[in-house]
Design a protein around this motif. Structure first.
Motif, PDB file in Angstrom:
ATOM      1  N   UNK A   1       0.894  -1.256  -0.017  1.00 12.88           N
ATOM      2  CA  UNK A   1      -0.251  -0.162   0.096  1.00 12.88           C
ATOM      3  C   UNK A   1       0.659   1.168   0.035  1.00 12.88           C
ATOM      4  N   UNK A   2       1.823   1.240   0.737  1.00 14.63           N
ATOM      5  CA  UNK A   2       2.709   2.435   0.865  1.00 14.63           C
ATOM      6  C   UNK A   2       3.541   2.699  -0.338  1.00 14.63           C
ATOM      7  N   UNK A   3       3.925   1.642  -0.991  1.00 17.03           N
ATOM      8  CA  UNK A   3       4.742   1.801  -2.273  1.00 17.03           C
ATOM      9  C   UNK A   3       3.858   2.557  -3.130  1.00 17.03           C
ATOM     10  N   UNK A   4       2.437   1.925  -3.339  1.00 16.26           N
ATOM     11  CA  UNK A   4       1.568   2.547  -4.427  1.00 16.26           C
ATOM     12  C   UNK A   4       1.152   4.158  -4.006  1.00 16.26           C
ATOM     13  N   UNK A   5       0.803   4.090  -2.871  1.00 17.22           N
ATOM     14  CA  UNK A   5       0.843   5.761  -2.354  1.00 17.22           C
ATOM     15  C   UNK A   5       1.712   6.653  -2.495  1.00 17.22           C
ATOM     16  N   UNK A   6       3.067   5.865  -2.588  1.00 20.20           N
ATOM     17  CA  UNK A   6       4.108   7.008  -2.648  1.00 20.20           C
ATOM     18  C   UNK A   6       4.365   7.497  -4.107  1.00 20.20           C
ATOM     19  N   UNK A   7       3.900   6.641  -4.976  1.00 20.98           N
ATOM     20  CA  UNK A   7       4.123   7.077  -6.373  1.00 20.98           C
ATOM     21  C   UNK A   7       3.380   8.613  -6.684  1.00 20.98           C
ATOM     22  N   UNK A   8       2.292   8.705  -6.264  1.00 24.29           N
ATOM     23  CA  UNK A   8       1.413  10.005  -6.685  1.00 24.29           C
ATOM     24  C   UNK A   8       0.783  10.590  -5.489  1.00 24.29           C
TER      25      UNK A   8
END
Length: 365
Positions: free
Chosen positions: A340-347
């Motif tokens: 989740x955090x990797x996905x959130x960090x993108x944009x």
């Protein structure tokens, strides 16, 4: 040949709008569609949730096959109602409220517990492992208590909530602790003492009934099992199977230790609470607390130590390689919170989190 206890798994899932990610009150419609394909889904407290239940199995390969089928059937049923099934501990984005499922019991819980009940959408995973009787279940529960924070860190899958990073890997466990009978169970000397505690909670109107005993490990009220309830619903089937196999290894080890008369690790309440909070915040890629020494150590290191501690039981069940390779894979790819955090960090866009969660929910194990 050792007696390998059977196990079963319950997984709770969120139903969301595929476009916005907002939870959708569609559980009855989804359950009706799944029933057409021979799968009975349970309705949860809020109407944006459904639960799957595996059969009773001994072999974790069979468990994997069942969980894949159950997730796919539930996801297809959700799609037919224009909803999407997500394996997440909490909804990454929220509606104005969570409607309570329209049954007499759930309506009563909603009225009694107010916002605690209405701000739900909380999805966990419960593993049942067969034990001889309820007194044994209590003895096993006592011995599992030091390991519960590590199992929470392993399965943490609720870092993003209300369109924000909560700062916790398992915000679900923080919200869940608001219930008066949630979190780690007390130490009980017998099933009679446990039953007396439950009766007191009911008489005091702190819980409605025995079904509201939400402690993270408890004797099942319906089956001859000990039920471990500490986990966020794992992001993938592979992680659920890893969790279930490790839980059974822990239960088997506790059974052996009880038979040998080994002492139960004494736990200071403040230390157990601290270890829980540390696991909820740091998750798998942070530090945990060793409840024997009270020292900080990487959560992965502590989990590897737990695997070694229960290794004879894992080997007896034929699950040692599954658990060691599964833990290494999760360490490499990340658990649900890390994904989740990797996905959130993108944009910083919740749609990226939803896409990642949807892919993980049906990821081939």
């Amino acid at each position: 040949m050792p007696n390998i206890p059977t196990l079963g798994v319950e997984e709770e899932f969120l139903l969301v709008d595929p476009a916005s990610g907002a939870p959708m009150a569609r559980n009855r419609a989804v359950a009706d569609r799944a029933a057409e394909h021979g799968v009975e889904l349970q309705l949860e407290l809020t109407s944006c949730q459904v639960e799957t239940t595996s059969g009773v199995v001994t072999d974790t390969a069979e468990l994997r096959e069942q969980l894949v089928r159950l997730r796919r059937t539930a996801a297809n049923a959700a799609e037919r109602t224009r909803a999407q099934l997500l394996a997440v501990g909490l909804p990454p984005t929220l509606p104005k409220e969570f409607p309570i499922t329209d049954t007499p019991r759930y309506r009563d819980i909603g009225e009694r517990f107010g916002m605690i009940a209405h701000e739900q959408g909380i999805c966990g995973c419960h593993v049942h492992v067969a034990v001889p009787d309820r007194d044994v279940a209590i003895a096993v529960s006592n011995r599992l208590r030091p390991w519960l924070p590590l199992l929470l860190a392993l399965t943490a899958n609720s870092a993003i909530y209300r369109n924000a990073d909560t700062g916790h890997a398992s915000w679900r466990s923080v919200l869940w602790a608001r219930w008066p009978s949630a979190g780690p169970p007390p130490h009980f000397d017998s099933a009679d003492e446990y039953d007396a505690a439950v009766r007191m909670l009911c008489r005091a109107d702190v819980i409605r009934d025995e079904g509201m005993v939400y402690w993270d490990v408890r004797p099942s009220e319906d089956f001859p099992t000990v039920e471990v309830r500490v986990a966020d619903v794992p992001a993938t089937v592979a992680e659920t199977v890893l969790f279930a196999a490790l839980v059974r290894g822990c239960v088997m080890t506790a059974l052996d230790d009880e038979q040998l008369g080994l002492p139960v690790l004494p736990l200071a309440p403040y230390a157990l609470k601290a270890a829980y909070w540390k696991a909820a915040r740091d998750g798998l890629d942070g530090n945990g607390i060793d409840l024997e020494s009270h020292a900080l150590a990487p959560a992965l290191t502590l989990l590897e130590g737990l695997v070694e501690r229960v290794r004879p039981s894992l080997e007896a069940a034929g699950d040692h390689e599954l658990v060691t390779t599964g833990l290494a894979r999760v360490a490499q790819l990340g658990n649900g919170a890390m994904r989740q955090r990797r996905a959130w960090a993108r944009r910083h866009d919740v749609r990226d989190v939803l896409d990642a969660a949807a892919a993980a929910t049906l990821e081939a194990p």
